[in-house]
Write an enzyme that holds these catalytic residues in place. Structure first.
Site, PDB file in Angstrom:
ATOM      1  N   GLY A 238       1.082  -1.630   0.109  1.00 28.59           N
ATOM      2  CA  GLY A 238       0.334   0.023  -0.246  1.00 28.59           C
ATOM      3  C   GLY A 238       1.383   1.173   0.206  1.00 28.59           C
ATOM      4  N   GLY A 466       1.685  -6.434   4.030  1.00 29.35           N
ATOM      5  CA  GLY A 466       2.750  -7.546   4.430  1.00 29.35           C
ATOM      6  C   GLY A 466       3.636  -7.072   5.061  1.00 29.35           C
ATOM      7  N   THR A 633      10.283 -10.021  11.041  1.00 34.83           N
ATOM      8  CA  THR A 633       9.502  -9.003  10.475  1.00 34.83           C
ATOM      9  C   THR A 633       9.594  -7.289  10.537  1.00 34.83           C
ATOM     10  OG1 THR A 633       8.213  -8.581  12.309  1.00 34.83           O
ATOM     11  CG2 THR A 633       7.383 -10.773  10.397  1.00 34.83           C
ATOM     12  N   GLN A 637      11.008  -5.054   7.358  1.00 31.51           N
ATOM     13  CA  GLN A 637      10.337  -3.357   7.313  1.00 31.51           C
ATOM     14  C   GLN A 637      11.301  -2.380   7.276  1.00 31.51           C
ATOM     15  OE1 GLN A 637       7.217  -2.476   6.692  1.00 31.51           O
ATOM     16  NE2 GLN A 637       6.280  -2.178   8.581  1.00 31.51           N
ATOM     17  N   GLY A 701       5.634   2.345  16.453  1.00 33.12           N
ATOM     18  CA  GLY A 701       5.705   1.954  15.056  1.00 33.12           C
ATOM     19  C   GLY A 701       7.484   2.527  14.024  1.00 33.12           C
ATOM     20  N   GLU A 704       7.928   3.664   8.432  1.00 34.24           N
ATOM     21  CA  GLU A 704       7.618   4.432   7.598  1.00 34.24           C
ATOM     22  C   GLU A 704       9.977   5.321   8.252  1.00 34.24           C
ATOM     23  OE1 GLU A 704       4.301   7.138   6.076  1.00 34.24           O
ATOM     24  OE2 GLU A 704       4.297   6.560   8.364  1.00 34.24           O
TER      25      GLU A 704
END
Length: 738
Positions: A238, A466, A633, A637, A701, A704
Site C-alpha cells: 500500500g 505485508g 518482521t 520492515q 511503529g 516509515e
C-alpha cells in the site's frame, strides 16, 4: 520478562501467501460477477461536451455504461466541522461534466467479462471543450498559497528571529533542493468488488483503512455506515496510496447497484498514475547559519509542494526540521502550488522522506563549509529536548545510533576531501544522515476468545500490508494470554470486527498492540476468575495474584504442581468460550513528552568516473524505535524502507508530459524501482529499548522511519565521491557527467 515478544518468529500468514491460498481483494469469487473498467479523461482541464455510449452499450456482454448523464445523483456531503479535517480527498463520481486533470474517471463500463468491458471502454467516444491547464510548477509556484492549518502541520512556524540570527552567523549556506513526483506502485493494484444485498453493501477492497472506507462510502452514497461492510484480509502493498478512499471504490458500488449484480473493478497499472495519488513534487529552500564551532544560529526551511484543483494535499516537509536539531532561531513555511493533476497523497514517510533529504543534505553542506565532520556537526547540535515543543523526549538514543552506526560502517576510515577515495576508475564516497519519524497512536479496539478446544481467537479490524501485523499481534496476544503461539489465531481486515485505525503513519503496532494486549489479559483474568470459583479446580480459592496462565495451563505460582489445562476448566463449566473486549486509547502523553523514533544511516557509494553510474554497495543503519515486537518482521520492515530510499535517491520519478498532464512512464518497465541488482549489503541494527510513554508494550511503529535519511545519505556520499552536489532527485548519470 516475556519469551515471546521480541522473538524472530516466522510469519503466521507465510504459508498461505507462498501457497497462493491468501485471498486478496480481487480474488473473492462471487456468483454472477460482472467486471468494470474505468474510462479516463484525456485532457487536463475542460468540459465534456459530448459522450457517445451508444456503440459501447450495444457491444457483446455490456451491462452498463455509466457516465455523468446517467449516474445516480449523490447527496452533497456535509462540509467538515470547524475542527474536523476531511478524511479523504474529494472524489470524481460522475456528478458533472467538469474535468480537472488528465486521467480523471469520466465513465464506467460494466460487462459480463473483463475482456468485453475493456473492449467496450475503448468505444466510448468523448468530445471536450478543452481549457488552458495549469501544468507548469514554476508558474504555479509564483501564485502559491498557504495550506489550511492542520493539527501538527502548521503552515508557518517560528522561534527566535531567524533573519537576524542568519545575518550575524559566521558561516551561512542558502540552497534549494527538488524532489519529483513519485508513484507508489504496489504489486497489487487498487481493486474493489462491490455487492449489494437489499440495502446492505459489502466491499472487498484493497485498502489500508477498512473503517475509513466504510465511513467514506456511506457518506458519499448517503447511507448509514452500518449498511456497509468492508473486508480486506490481505493487502499486496500500500505504502500510503491505499490509506484513502478513492473514486473507483464508490464508483464500483454505484455500478453494482445499477447493474443489479456484484461488480469487480481493478485498476490497470497505467490507471495507478493519477486517480489514486502520488508523492507531490517539492521545492525546498534551506538557509542555515552557524558559529565557527558548528553551533546552529538560524535554520530557515521554506517548502512549496504541488497540489490539485480537485482537493488540497500538503507534503509536510518541514516536520523534521522543526524538531531535529537545537538552534538559536528557526522559521519554516509551507506553501502549495496548484496544478491540474490528480490529488497527491501520503507516500511512505510523507513529508519526512522529502524533508529529510533537503535538511540532511543542507547539514552536510554546512559541515563542509565549516570543515567539520558531518557526525560531529550533528552531535554539536543534538537536541536534548524537543526544541519545537520544549518538552523532554519520551526516549531518545540517537547518540548511540550515531556511535554504533559509525563503528559498524567504518566511518573513521573516511578521508573528508571530496574525490579523494578511489578503487581504480571508481570514485568512492561515504555519506551519512539522520533518520526520524514521529511515534503516532490512535484509539483501537480488540476482542479475545478462549475456546473450549484449547485454542484462542483474537480479532481487530486492522490490516496487514505485508508488514507482519498477523504475526506480531499473535505474539502480543499469546504473551498476554499465557498461551502457546501455535494455539492462537489473530484475525483482521473486516469492519465486522472491533474497530482499528488506518494502517498508516507507522501506528498499527502502537495502536492495535495495546488493545490486543488488553483484550487478551481481560480474557485471561476471566479464565482465572472462573478457576478460582470452581471447587474442582486445583487453584480454587487461592489468591488471584498466586495464579498464572502458562502455556495454556492454569498454574499456582507458589505450588507449580497445582495446575490444569484451561480447556478442561472450560469444559467443566458448560463449554462456553471465555470472551473479552477491550479498547485502548492514547492519553495526554503528547503534552508531557515528545514521541519520536530516530536513526542514523551511513551509505557507501561508488560512482563510475566516466559514465556517472552510481552504485550503493552497502548501507549501515541503526535505529532507536522502542521495543521491537518481532526481530524478523521488524528487520524486514526497516530493510524495505532503506531499499525504497535507494530508489528515491537514484531511480524513482514520475515522468510527465507537461503539455497534456499525463504520466508517460506509467508502468513497471519505465518507472524504475530498485531491483535485486541495485541493492548491496544492508546492515540493520535496532537498539534495545522500551518507550515508557507510547503504550504498555513500549513499542513504536517502524513502517516509515526506514526510508528517512537514506536519500540524503546517498546524495551526501555522491558529493564526497565526486565533488558534485546534486540537489535535484533522482541522482541520474546525466546530472553527474554534465
Amino acid at each position: 520478562m516475556t519469551t515471546i515478544i521480541g522473538q524472530p518468529l516466522h510469519r503466521t500468514d507465510g504459508v498461505a501467501k507462498v501457497t497462493g491460498t491468501a485471498r486478496f481483494s480481487a480474488e473473492h469469487p462471487l456468483a454472477r460477477m460482472a467486471y468494470a473498467v474505468l474510462v479516463q479523461s484525456t485532457v487536463a482541464k475542460g468540459k465534456i461536451t459530448a459522450i457517445d455510449t451508444a456503440r459501447a452499450g450495444a457491444m457483446r456482454g455490456v451491462l452498463l455504461v455509466m457516465t455523468h448523464k446517467n449516474a445516480p445523483r449523490l447527496p452533497t456531503p456535509k462540509p467538515p466541522g470547524k475542527d474536523e479535517q476531511p478524511p479523504n480527498p474529494k472524489l470524481s463520481l460522475l456528478q458533472s461534466d467538469e474535468v480537472l486533470y488528465n486521467g480523471q474517471p469520466i465513465a464506467v463500463v460494466v460487462a459480463d467479462t473483463l475482456e468485453h468491458a475493456q473492449d467496450a471502454a475503448r468505444h466510448v467516444l468523448v468530445r471536450y471543450a478543452a481549457q488552458p491547464a495549469a501544468l507548469d510548477f514554476q508558474s504555479a509556484k509564483r501564485q502559491s498559497r498557504a495550506p489550511k492549518p492542520q493539527p501538527d502541520r502548521p503552515s508557518e512556524t517560528a522561534r527566535g528571529n531567524a533573519e537576524s540570527e542568519l545575518a550575524r552567523s559566521a558561516v551561512r549556506i542558502d540552497t534549494v533542493y527538488m524532489t519529483p513526483m513519485e508513484n507508489h506502485n504496489p504489486m497489487e493494484p487498487h481493486a474493489t468488488i462491490a455487492a449489494w444485498a437489499g440495502g446492505q453493501l459489502t466491499l472487498h477492497d484493497a485498502t489500508q483503512n477498512v473503517s475509513g472506507v466504510r465511513k467514506a462510502v456511506a457518506k458519499n452514497l448517503g447511507i448509514a455506515p452500518e449498511q456497509v461492510r468492508v473486508i480486506c484480509p490481505f493487502v499486496g502493498g500500500g505504502f500510503g496510496c491505499k490509506g484513502s478512499t478513492w473514486s473507483h471504490v464508490v464508483l464500483a458500488a454505484m455500478a453494482a447497484r445499477q447493474a443489479g449484480r456484484p461488480v469487480k473493478l481493478v485498476l490497470e497499472r497505467t490507471q495507478m498514475y493519477g486517480p489514486v495519488g502520488a508523492r507531490p513534487m517539492t521545492e525546498q529552500r534551506l538557509r542555515l547559519g552557524a558559529q565557527p564551532d558548528g553551533g546552529l544560529q538560524a535554520v530557515m526551511h521554506d517548502t512549496v509542494s504541488h497540489t490539485s484543483f480537485l482537493d488540497d494535499f500538503t507534503e509536510p516537509c518541514t516536520s523534521p526540521t522543526r524538531m531535529l536539531y537545537a538552534s538559536a532561531a528557526l522559521r519554516t513555511t509551507q506553501r502549495l502550488a496548484t496544478l491540474n493533476l490528480g490529488v497527491p497523497t501520503y507516500m511512505r514517510a510523507p513529508g519526512e522522506a522529502s524533508g529529510s533529504f533537503a535538511l540532511e543534505c543542507a547539514m552536510d553542506e554546512m559541515a563542509y563549509a565549516l570543515k567539520m565532520d558531518p557526525v560531529a556537526l550533528r552531535l554539536r547540535n543534538y537536541a536534548e529536548r524537543d526544541p519545537e515543543k520544549d518538552v523532554p523526549w519520551s526516549l531518545k538514543a540517537l547518540r548511540e545510533c550515531y556511535r554504533v552506526g559509525a563503528e559498524r560502517f567504518g566511518w573513521a576510515r573516511r578521508d573528508p576531501q571530496p574525490g579523494s577515495m578511489r578503487q581504480g576508475r571508481t570514485l568512492v564516497g561515504y555519506g551519512m544522515a539522520t533518520a526520524t519519524y514521529p511515534a503516532n497512536r490512535l484509539p483501537a479496539k480488540a476482542s479475545a476468545m478462549i475456546r473450549p478446544d484449547g485454542t484462542a481467537l483474537v480479532r481487530s479490524g486492522s490490516h496487514d500490508l505485508g508488514t507482519g501485523t498477523y504475526t506480531v499481534m499473535t505474539q502480543v496476544a499469546a504473551d498476554a494470554l499465557g498461551w502457546p503461539v501455535d494455539k492462537v489465531t489473530f484475525e483482521l481486515g473486516d469492519t465486522a470486527m472491533p474497530q482499528a485505525p488506518v494502517s498508516g503513519g507507522s501506528m498499527t503496532v502502537a495502536s492495535v498492540g495495546p488493545a490486543v494486549q488488553a483484550a487478551a489479559r481481560a480474557a485471561r483474568d476471566k479464565l482465572i476468575a472462573l478457576a478460582l470459583g470452581d471447587a474442582m479446580s486445583p487453584v480454587h480459592g487461592v489468591p488471584a495474584d498466586d495464579v498464572l496462565v502458562e502455556n495454556g495451563w492454569l498454574v499456582r505460582k507458589s505450588q507449580p504442581g497445582r495446575r490444569e489445562p484451561a480447556a478442561a476448566l472450560i469444559a467443566r463449566n458448560g463449554g462456553a468460550p471465555v470472551m473479552a473486549d477491550s479498547e485502548s486509547k492514547p492519553g495526554d502523553e503528547k503534552k508531557q513528552v515528545s514521541l519520536h523514533s530516530f536513526g542514523a544511516v551511513f551509505a557507501e557509494v561508488h560512482v563510475d568516473a566516466d559514465l556517472g553510474i552510481v552504485r550503493v554497495p552497502r548501507i549501515v543503519a541503526v535505529y532507536d524505535v522502542g521495543r521491537l515486537i518481532n526481530r524478523k518482521t521488524g528487520h524486514s520492515q526497516l530493510m524495505g524502507g532503506i531499499v525504497w530510499g535507494v530508489g528515491m535517491a537514484l531511480t524513482e520519478k514520475t515522468e510527465m508530459d507537461w503539455r497534456v498532464g499525463r504520466a508517460v512512464n506509467a508502468n513497471l518497465a519505465d518507472y524504475h524501482v530498485p531491483v535485486n541488482v541495485d541493492i548491496g549489503a544492508i546492515d540493520v541494527t535496532v537498539l534495545d529499548g522500551h518507550d515508557p510513554y507510547i503504550n504498555a508494550l513500549g513499542a513504536r511503529g517502524i513502517g516509515e522511519i526506514g526510508i528517512t535519511g537514506v536519500a540524503a545519505a546517498i546524495a551526501n556520499g555522491v558529493y564526497h565521491a565526486t565533488g558534485k552536489r546534486i540537489r535535484d532527485l533522482p541522482i541520474t548519470p546525466d546530472k553527474l557527467i554534465a
